[in-house]
Design an enzyme around this catalytic site. Sequence first.
Site, mmCIF file in Angstrom:
data_model
loop_
_atom_site.group_PDB
_atom_site.id
_atom_site.type_symbol
_atom_site.label_atom_id
_atom_site.label_comp_id
_atom_site.label_asym_id
_atom_site.label_seq_id
_atom_site.Cartn_x
_atom_site.Cartn_y
_atom_site.Cartn_z
ATOM 1 N N LYS A 207 0.864 -1.182 0.000
ATOM 2 C CA LYS A 207 0.000 0.000 0.000
ATOM 3 C C LYS A 207 0.899 1.230 0.000
ATOM 4 O O LYS A 207 1.656 1.473 0.934
ATOM 5 C CB LYS A 207 -0.915 -0.001 1.225
ATOM 6 C CG LYS A 207 -1.790 1.250 1.266
ATOM 7 C CD LYS A 207 -2.817 1.195 2.369
ATOM 8 C CE LYS A 207 -3.644 2.476 2.387
ATOM 9 N NZ LYS A 207 -4.632 2.471 3.466
ATOM 10 N N ARG A 217 -10.579 10.575 1.634
ATOM 11 C CA ARG A 217 -10.498 11.314 2.898
ATOM 12 C C ARG A 217 -11.797 12.093 3.128
ATOM 13 O O ARG A 217 -12.213 12.278 4.261
ATOM 14 C CB ARG A 217 -9.268 12.230 2.888
ATOM 15 C CG ARG A 217 -7.956 11.478 2.526
ATOM 16 C CD ARG A 217 -7.071 11.172 3.694
ATOM 17 N NE ARG A 217 -6.068 10.156 3.355
ATOM 18 C CZ ARG A 217 -4.779 10.387 3.095
ATOM 19 N NH1 ARG A 217 -4.319 11.624 3.149
ATOM 20 N NH2 ARG A 217 -3.958 9.386 2.831
ATOM 21 N N ARG A 228 0.965 10.150 5.489
ATOM 22 C CA ARG A 228 1.190 8.820 6.066
ATOM 23 C C ARG A 228 2.524 8.235 5.604
ATOM 24 O O ARG A 228 2.693 7.017 5.539
ATOM 25 C CB ARG A 228 0.060 7.882 5.634
ATOM 26 C CG ARG A 228 -1.352 8.373 5.948
ATOM 27 C CD ARG A 228 -2.339 7.228 5.851
ATOM 28 N NE ARG A 228 -3.726 7.643 5.699
ATOM 29 C CZ ARG A 228 -4.485 8.127 6.680
ATOM 30 N NH1 ARG A 228 -3.987 8.290 7.889
ATOM 31 N NH2 ARG A 228 -5.751 8.451 6.451
ATOM 32 N N GLU A 244 7.290 -6.732 1.453
ATOM 33 C CA GLU A 244 6.035 -6.606 2.218
ATOM 34 C C GLU A 244 5.114 -7.806 1.961
ATOM 35 O O GLU A 244 4.483 -8.328 2.876
ATOM 36 C CB GLU A 244 5.308 -5.303 1.848
ATOM 37 C CG GLU A 244 5.973 -4.030 2.374
ATOM 38 C CD GLU A 244 5.684 -3.782 3.852
ATOM 39 O OE1 GLU A 244 5.066 -4.636 4.505
ATOM 40 O OE2 GLU A 244 6.094 -2.702 4.356
ATOM 41 N N LYS A 259 -2.101 -1.581 -3.899
ATOM 42 C CA LYS A 259 -2.961 -0.403 -3.852
ATOM 43 C C LYS A 259 -2.115 0.865 -3.849
ATOM 44 O O LYS A 259 -1.135 0.921 -3.115
ATOM 45 C CB LYS A 259 -3.782 -0.474 -2.557
ATOM 46 C CG LYS A 259 -4.638 0.729 -2.298
ATOM 47 C CD LYS A 259 -5.257 0.642 -0.938
ATOM 48 C CE LYS A 259 -6.099 1.880 -0.703
ATOM 49 N NZ LYS A 259 -6.737 1.859 0.588
ATOM 50 N N SER A 285 -10.090 5.793 -4.728
ATOM 51 C CA SER A 285 -10.978 6.941 -4.893
ATOM 52 C C SER A 285 -10.486 7.937 -5.935
ATOM 53 O O SER A 285 -11.256 8.425 -6.763
ATOM 54 C CB SER A 285 -11.160 7.637 -3.552
ATOM 55 O OG SER A 285 -9.900 8.030 -3.012
ATOM 56 N N TYR A 324 -15.018 1.089 -7.039
ATOM 57 C CA TYR A 324 -16.295 1.752 -6.796
ATOM 58 C C TYR A 324 -17.230 1.561 -7.985
ATOM 59 O O TYR A 324 -18.399 1.919 -7.913
ATOM 60 C CB TYR A 324 -16.059 3.240 -6.493
ATOM 61 C CG TYR A 324 -15.177 3.419 -5.271
ATOM 62 C CD1 TYR A 324 -15.709 3.265 -3.988
ATOM 63 C CD2 TYR A 324 -13.806 3.661 -5.385
ATOM 64 C CE1 TYR A 324 -14.901 3.376 -2.864
ATOM 65 C CE2 TYR A 324 -12.985 3.778 -4.276
ATOM 66 C CZ TYR A 324 -13.538 3.633 -3.021
ATOM 67 O OH TYR A 324 -12.735 3.731 -1.911
HETATM 68 C C1 PBG Z 1 -7.033 3.439 5.315
HETATM 69 C C2 PBG Z 1 -7.519 3.337 3.917
HETATM 70 C C3 PBG Z 1 -7.423 4.314 2.919
HETATM 71 C C4 PBG Z 1 -8.015 3.775 1.783
HETATM 72 C C5 PBG Z 1 -8.466 2.513 2.110
HETATM 73 N N1 PBG Z 1 -8.126 2.248 3.436
HETATM 74 C C6 PBG Z 1 -6.953 5.701 2.957
HETATM 75 C C7 PBG Z 1 -5.584 6.065 3.296
HETATM 76 O O1 PBG Z 1 -4.688 5.245 3.398
HETATM 77 O O2 PBG Z 1 -5.394 7.269 3.480
HETATM 78 C C8 PBG Z 1 -8.119 4.479 0.460
HETATM 79 C C9 PBG Z 1 -9.192 4.022 -0.440
HETATM 80 C C10 PBG Z 1 -9.431 4.926 -1.572
HETATM 81 O O3 PBG Z 1 -8.742 5.948 -1.754
HETATM 82 O O4 PBG Z 1 -10.356 4.619 -2.336
HETATM 83 N N2 PBG Z 1 -7.994 2.947 6.203
#
Ligand code: PBG
Length: 337
Positions: A207, A217, A228, A244, A259, A285, A324
């Site tokens: 990730k 967000r 992060r 990982e 991801k 997203s 989505y």
């Molecule tokens: C963290 C999490 C995130 C997403 C899924 N799980 C956000 C992040 O790491 O800031 C992102 C999913 C998306 O952008 O569609 N719980």
Amino acid sequence: ENEKMNDDEMSYDLVSRPRRLRTTPAMRRFAAETRVTPSELILPVFVKEGLSEPQPLASMPGVVQHSMDSLKRAAAEAVELGLSGFMLFGVPETRDAVGSAALDPEGILNRGIRAVREEVGDEIVVMSDLCLDEFTDHGHCGVLDEQGRVDNDRTLEIYGRMGVAQAQAGAHMVAPSGMMDGQVGVIRAALDAAGREDVSILAYSAKYSSAFYGPFREAVDSTLTGDRKAYQMDPANRREALLEMQLDLDEGADMVMVKPAMSYLDILREVADASPVPVSAYQISGEYAMIEAAAANGWINRDAAVRESVLSIKRAGANSILTYYATELARWFRDEN
Ligand code: PBG
């Protein structure tokens, strides 16, 4: 030799003409190496505490924060359309420094899991995001130490309990997404200690710290300031993704994930080639928002872009795709078959 011009017919004598397999829709369908079916799609959904009606998200047109009722309807629809999974994110009304609502059986995510599981039984895989960012008042994926840094090992202890709470609420599969070192192993041990050897783990293995999470967000009313980067992966890194993945497998991950998807198709291909377990990819997203924004401006053909984007993720090696667009794609699939 085979490219010699034939005088009478004004054509070249080509041995191979790949265009022969592109002549008609039927021929192209026959020749297609990749296709996406509903059983490969997982729908991510947001359920927000205190809503009586679903609430649209400005940065993700067509996506909503669900009320408990609309969540159940969405789950029933996912079953009807033959999706393989339903991934829940909870948006609580109140947050604190340690994300207490994540452990509360009456917390919004656990209530959502329970409601969905009651609705769908075993007809679809009920999955839950296992991370603290929606539940902490500072918006980080873990608890903070005195210096304000995310404290890996104190967070692990909470993740273990969160996994058990989600399992007891009815999750078939938990999906740790916080990128804490050792999270899969601690969650596996906690589930096993609670007698929940039956609950599986989809590890967000690779990730990346991505700019494309922006709209998410908003979807979870995030309070995060800063970034992060001290726990999610650096987009510059490739080898690290394989490390990982290996760690997560050693700790007992049942499936692994890459991801985001589209900017990381090379990583996805490598993980897919190396992984002995099924591989997921998450079309996040920002990937959704980019397609929607360009389409709304008339700059791209929306439906074609949606199909191409998801197809490319499958072609790069994903066995399943969180998107989505899952419901919409499944509806198209049903109407065309
Ligand atoms: C963290 C999490 C995130 C997403 C899924 N799980 C956000 C992040 O790491 O800031 C992102 C999913 C998306 O952008 O569609 N719980």
